[in-house]
Design a protein around this motif. Structure first.
Motif, mmCIF file in Angstrom:
data_model
loop_
_atom_site.group_PDB
_atom_site.id
_atom_site.type_symbol
_atom_site.label_atom_id
_atom_site.label_comp_id
_atom_site.label_asym_id
_atom_site.label_seq_id
_atom_site.Cartn_x
_atom_site.Cartn_y
_atom_site.Cartn_z
ATOM 1 N N THR A 30 -2.633 -6.483 -33.882
ATOM 2 C CA THR A 30 -3.091 -5.086 -33.808
ATOM 3 C C THR A 30 -2.171 -4.122 -34.544
ATOM 4 O O THR A 30 -2.402 -2.917 -34.531
ATOM 5 C CB THR A 30 -3.202 -4.647 -32.342
ATOM 6 O OG1 THR A 30 -1.904 -4.735 -31.733
ATOM 7 C CG2 THR A 30 -4.182 -5.521 -31.579
ATOM 8 N N ASN A 41 5.745 -2.171 -29.606
ATOM 9 C CA ASN A 41 5.873 -1.788 -28.209
ATOM 10 C C ASN A 41 7.335 -1.717 -27.784
ATOM 11 O O ASN A 41 8.203 -2.376 -28.354
ATOM 12 C CB ASN A 41 5.153 -2.801 -27.316
ATOM 13 C CG ASN A 41 3.675 -2.899 -27.631
ATOM 14 O OD1 ASN A 41 2.959 -1.905 -27.595
ATOM 15 N ND2 ASN A 41 3.202 -4.092 -27.953
ATOM 16 N N SER A 85 4.095 2.604 -27.021
ATOM 17 C CA SER A 85 3.404 1.881 -28.088
ATOM 18 C C SER A 85 3.396 2.725 -29.347
ATOM 19 O O SER A 85 3.430 3.958 -29.279
ATOM 20 C CB SER A 85 1.975 1.545 -27.675
ATOM 21 O OG SER A 85 1.958 0.629 -26.606
ATOM 22 N N SER A 139 8.849 -5.349 -28.956
ATOM 23 C CA SER A 139 7.978 -6.434 -29.401
ATOM 24 C C SER A 139 6.961 -5.870 -30.377
ATOM 25 O O SER A 139 6.695 -4.662 -30.383
ATOM 26 C CB SER A 139 7.270 -7.087 -28.211
ATOM 27 O OG SER A 139 6.445 -6.154 -27.541
ATOM 28 N N ARG A 140 6.418 -6.745 -31.213
ATOM 29 C CA ARG A 140 5.380 -6.320 -32.143
ATOM 30 C C ARG A 140 4.175 -7.219 -31.975
ATOM 31 O O ARG A 140 4.306 -8.434 -31.906
ATOM 32 C CB ARG A 140 5.901 -6.307 -33.585
ATOM 33 C CG ARG A 140 6.366 -7.646 -34.114
ATOM 34 C CD ARG A 140 7.152 -7.498 -35.417
ATOM 35 N NE ARG A 140 6.404 -6.885 -36.502
ATOM 36 C CZ ARG A 140 6.945 -6.520 -37.669
ATOM 37 N NH1 ARG A 140 8.237 -6.710 -37.883
ATOM 38 N NH2 ARG A 140 6.211 -5.978 -38.611
ATOM 39 N N ASP A 141 3.025 -6.592 -31.907
ATOM 40 C CA ASP A 141 1.763 -7.317 -31.817
ATOM 41 C C ASP A 141 1.187 -7.350 -33.229
ATOM 42 O O ASP A 141 0.666 -6.352 -33.721
ATOM 43 C CB ASP A 141 0.823 -6.607 -30.851
ATOM 44 C CG ASP A 141 -0.464 -7.379 -30.633
ATOM 45 O OD1 ASP A 141 -0.900 -8.117 -31.553
ATOM 46 O OD2 ASP A 141 -1.047 -7.243 -29.554
ATOM 47 N N ARG A 142 1.302 -8.508 -33.859
ATOM 48 C CA ARG A 142 0.890 -8.597 -35.258
ATOM 49 C C ARG A 142 -0.625 -8.493 -35.421
ATOM 50 O O ARG A 142 -1.113 -8.069 -36.467
ATOM 51 C CB ARG A 142 1.411 -9.895 -35.865
ATOM 52 C CG ARG A 142 2.933 -9.939 -35.936
ATOM 53 C CD ARG A 142 3.443 -11.236 -36.527
ATOM 54 N NE ARG A 142 4.898 -11.297 -36.489
ATOM 55 C CZ ARG A 142 5.681 -10.799 -37.428
ATOM 56 N NH1 ARG A 142 5.151 -10.208 -38.475
ATOM 57 N NH2 ARG A 142 6.988 -10.883 -37.321
#
Length: 133
Positions: free
Chosen positions: A80, A84, A21, A75-78
């Motif tokens: 937060t 990742n 992360s 992947s991207r957690d928009r």
């Protein structure tokens, strides 16, 4: 100024999995979500840095090195502002220091889609991944 901090590295046996992360701070979150290209690069001892996976600004397309395609997922957690990298079926040749990278300029983003990080402005400090048999 964007600060990037990686986590999730460690030691694992061949065939195992790790999830890296990268947490971002120091920039306007809405701009980071919409305009930054993000990627993972790695460097093994005695070797040049190589691009692993890149996810451009916007949605949809991702880019992978041939050596990791089918095993790694970026992947991207928009919500937060976290990037990742899920790494499955790890091999000894995946052993390296892994770096998170980010940039918002068109030229750097274009280079990143070719897994080239030479002009990337922002880098994390790296997290070590060691795969042993």
């Amino acid at each position: 100024q964007v600060q990037l901090v990686e986590s999730g590295g460690g030691s694992v046996q061949t065939g195992g999995s790790l999830r890296l992360s990268c947490a971002a701070s120091g920039y306007d979150y809405s701009a980071y979500r919409s305009s930054f290209c993000l990627g993972w690069f790695r460097q093994a001892p005695g070797k040049e840095r190589e691009g692993v996976a890149v996810i451009p600004a916007g949605i949809g397309k991702t880019y992978y090195a041939d050596s990791v395609r089918g095993r790694f997922t970026i992947s991207r957690d928009r919500a937060t502002n976290t990037l990742n990298l899920q790494m499955n079926n790890l091999k000894r040749e995946d052993t390296a220091m892994y770096y998170c990278a980010a940039d918002r300029t068109a030229s750097a983003c274009l280079q990143m889609t070719a897994l080239d990080g030479r002009d990337v402005a922002y880098w994390g400090q790296g997290t070590q991944v060691t795969v042993s048999s």
